[in-house]
Design an enzyme around this catalytic site. Structure first.
Site, PDB file in Angstrom:
ATOM      1  N   HIS A 172       0.824  -1.211   0.000  1.00 31.30           N
ATOM      2  CA  HIS A 172       0.000   0.000   0.000  1.00 31.30           C
ATOM      3  C   HIS A 172       0.861   1.264   0.000  1.00 31.30           C
ATOM      4  O   HIS A 172       0.659   2.157  -0.830  1.00 31.30           O
ATOM      5  CB  HIS A 172      -0.935   0.011   1.205  1.00 31.30           C
ATOM      6  N   GLU A 173       1.804   1.347   0.929  1.00 36.77           N
ATOM      7  CA  GLU A 173       2.576   2.590   1.040  1.00 36.77           C
ATOM      8  C   GLU A 173       3.451   2.817  -0.189  1.00 36.77           C
ATOM      9  O   GLU A 173       3.675   3.959  -0.587  1.00 36.77           O
ATOM     10  CB  GLU A 173       3.421   2.590   2.315  1.00 36.77           C
TER      11      GLU A 173
ATOM     12  N   HIS B 170       1.598   4.540  -2.897  1.00 33.43           N
ATOM     13  CA  HIS B 170       1.534   5.997  -2.730  1.00 33.43           C
ATOM     14  C   HIS B 170       2.713   6.719  -3.389  1.00 33.43           C
ATOM     15  O   HIS B 170       2.628   7.933  -3.623  1.00 33.43           O
ATOM     16  CB  HIS B 170       1.493   6.358  -1.253  1.00 33.43           C
TER      17      HIS B 170
ATOM     18  N   GLU C  91      -5.750   8.085  -2.131  1.00 36.97           N
ATOM     19  CA  GLU C  91      -6.097   6.835  -1.462  1.00 36.97           C
ATOM     20  C   GLU C  91      -6.850   5.845  -2.353  1.00 36.97           C
ATOM     21  O   GLU C  91      -6.641   4.640  -2.250  1.00 36.97           O
ATOM     22  CB  GLU C  91      -6.913   7.127  -0.198  1.00 36.97           C
TER      23      GLU C  91
ATOM     24  N   TYR D  75     -10.838   5.573   0.654  1.00 37.53           N
ATOM     25  CA  TYR D  75      -9.991   4.424   0.324  1.00 37.53           C
ATOM     26  C   TYR D  75     -10.807   3.375  -0.444  1.00 37.53           C
ATOM     27  O   TYR D  75     -10.608   3.154  -1.628  1.00 37.53           O
ATOM     28  CB  TYR D  75      -9.457   3.759   1.595  1.00 37.53           C
TER      29      TYR D  75
END
Length: 554
Positions: free
Chosen positions: A340-341, A344, A363, A417
């Site tokens: 996930h990170e 980003h 998100e 999200y």
């Protein structure tokens, strides 16, 4: 198309947009926005008059007293002639002095805003550097990363371990800056001094590690060579050990991978971080190469769960699968925080927004990237199974798009999200053309990487690329809490259907089942005939592909 017809369509579109905007704003009337919210969130003349090009943050961290002291040199270009600027610093931190061009400047503070008076009117396009000396006890986070602040912690051997997370709360909780998402510096130096027993990991590349003459401190100089969100600047301070690796891109170019973990976690990290290469390959497949190539890719172990700090991602998932062991299907084995990170880095860090209200762009795309990673690794069926687990988190209680200009980050749910990701998933299957959908995603990213975008830019780009108007689609999913409702009814011997939505002109195709037979419909707000020989209760939504409700009406 005649000029008159063009004018009518444009006028009607503007009227609908104004009505949607007003209806959207009405959802947030119950929120009480203060003067401080406006000072932080709005683009006032004291902010729009200058553009920051470079920061130098010189900071000394005292973990024992939990204090910081430092100086920020802010280089900027004047956009509009001015003699007064706004910078931001939380009021619990003291400003000792501010200087520019050898002169000490006067300033006044209101809430967390600092208004600096300049002795002379600065002319357009002139370049200046302002220096701010400051210090004190920064805000300590109570539950990072969901609230902002320093995390003063100890590792398992009772040694100092410090992290910083400030998304939403703002970078001005620990260093003075123009704290608005619309203005990213082109580059930045982060120079941090700590007791010499500790190591400082930060963003970008480590330029120097210097033991000071006093014999008990070290200084670490990190340099970021790309534009960066202020909230992405962070520190990890602890008894770190470093190891590295490389990722080889599809074109053969090598990317430096650097990992900073507590010394006793090195073996766990070596094993856990092996999945980084496959993940980077997946994201390169869909969007292109990692966006901050020259600064490298890094994971920094932190005493909180994680955060997408550019080129120095905060990692606190304890080397477990999923989200601290859960949140993903039991038969899958991948680290949610890494996946996930890192997503980003593409959406949030490379493509950014100018207002927290539009955080769905960060998100929703990143959350959908999790599904794409699963698809790349396991296949489309498992990807649909994975995103299906997110349906339980969708609330449909308030719009995904927040109010602009007030630094709003209290969405009340995680719909920006999960609902946002399902919106993109629904768009994919409503198009029913994967080459078009994935071509649109990749092209949008490539054409907008390392830039700031708005919701309207996303809508306009997607509409141009696909050659159809996606305005009503995004209006429904972003500006209204309710998802589209497919109404079905019995009419004589036939079954009829239509959309019940709030967005004017919504006409998204949708997949349904009549019994077990898949059928693709093109509903509008008018009743249409689906067929006969079955009952409305025989109709169901293809819930693996569409975020839509169904209602049988009389």
């Amino acid at each position: 198309m005649t000029i008159l017809r063009s004018f009518i369509l444009i006028f009607a579109s503007c009227v609908c947009a104004l009505m949607n905007a007003q209806e959207h704003a009405d959802y947030f009337k119950h929120h009480h926005f203060t003067r401080a919210d406006t000072l932080r969130g709005s683009l006032r003349p004291e902010r729009t008059s200058f553009d920051v090009t470079y920061y130098e943050l010189h900071l000394e961290v005292d973990p024992n007293e939990r204090e910081i002291e430092g100086r920020v040199d802010m280089s900027y270009r004047v956009v509009h002639p001015t003699n007064r600027l706004q910078i931001d610093l939380f009021r619990n931190l003291t400003i000792d002095k501010i200087t520019q061009d050898g002169q000490q400047l006067s300033f006044d503070r209101e809430a967390n805003a600092v208004f600096v008076d300049l002795p002379d009117r600065l002319e357009q396009n002139s370049l200046h550097t302002m220096s701010i000396w400051y210090g004190g006890k920064p805000v300590a986070a109570k539950n990072a990363p969901w609230d902002g602040g320093f995390v003063w912690s100890l590792d398992h051997r009772d040694r100092t371990w410090v992290g910083v997370a400030c998304e939403g709360t703002g970078a001005s909780l620990w260093w003075p800056n123009k704290d608005h998402l619309s203005d990213e510096p082109d580059s930045m130096l982060v120079s941090v001094t700590v007791p010499k027993r500790l190591f400082v990991a930060s963003n970008g590349n480590l330029r120097e590690e210097i033991e000071l003459e006093n014999g008990y401190q070290k200084r670490y100089d990190w340099f970021v060579s790309y534009p960066i969100n202020n909230y992405n600047i962070s520190l990890g301070i602890g008894s770190y050990i470093h190891f590295d690796s490389t990722y080889v891109a599809f074109d053969g170019e090598e990317l430096a991978l650097d990992y900073y973990v507590l010394d006793y976690n090195k073996d766990k990290a070596r094993k856990q971080f092996q999945q980084v290469n496959q993940m980077l390959a997946a994201y390169e497949h869909y969007f292109g190469k990692y966006p901050f190539w020259d600064d490298g890719y890094a994971l920094i172990e932190t005493p909180y769960l994680g955060m997408e700090h550019q080129s120095g991602i905060a990692y606190g998932n304890k080397f477990m699968r999923g989200y601290l062991g859960g949140l993903i299907p039991d038969d899958m084995d991948w680290d949610y925080i890494i996946i996930h990170e890192t997503g980003h880095e593409y959406f949030g860090n490379s493509i950014s927004v100018a207002d927290h209200a539009e955080m769905w762009i960060h998100e929703a795309f990143t959350t959908y990237m999790e599904t794409l990673y699963v698809e790349y690794r396991y296949g489309e069926k498992d990807a649909r199974r994975y995103i299906g687990t997110q349906l339980n988190f969708i609330r449909n209680e308030s719009p995904v798009l927040g109010p602009l200009g007030v630094n709003f980050d209290d969405f009340g749910s995680s719909d920006h999200y999960y609902k946002g990701a399902w919106m993109l998933h629904t768009l994919r299957y409503s198009l029913n053309d994967d080459p078009l959908f994935f071509g649109m995603l990749r092209s949008f990213y490539q054409d907008n990487k390392r830039s700031i975008v708005s919701t309207q830019q996303v809508i306009d780009y997607f509409s141009r690329f696909a050659k159809q108007d996606f305005g009503p689609f995004f209006d429904q999913y972003l500006r209204h809490p309710e998802v589209p409702v497919l109404e079905v009814r019995k009419s004589g011997k036939q079954v009829e259907y239509r959309w019940r939505v709030q967005a004017e002109g919504f006409n998204m195709p949708v997949g349904v089942f009549i019994g077990k037979e898949p059928v693709r419909l093109q509903p509008t707000d008018k009743w249409q005939t689906m067929g006969k020989g079955f009952l409305p209760s025989d109709v169901s939504i293809d819930e693996n592909r569409f975020l839509v409700d169904l209602e049988v009406v009389e």
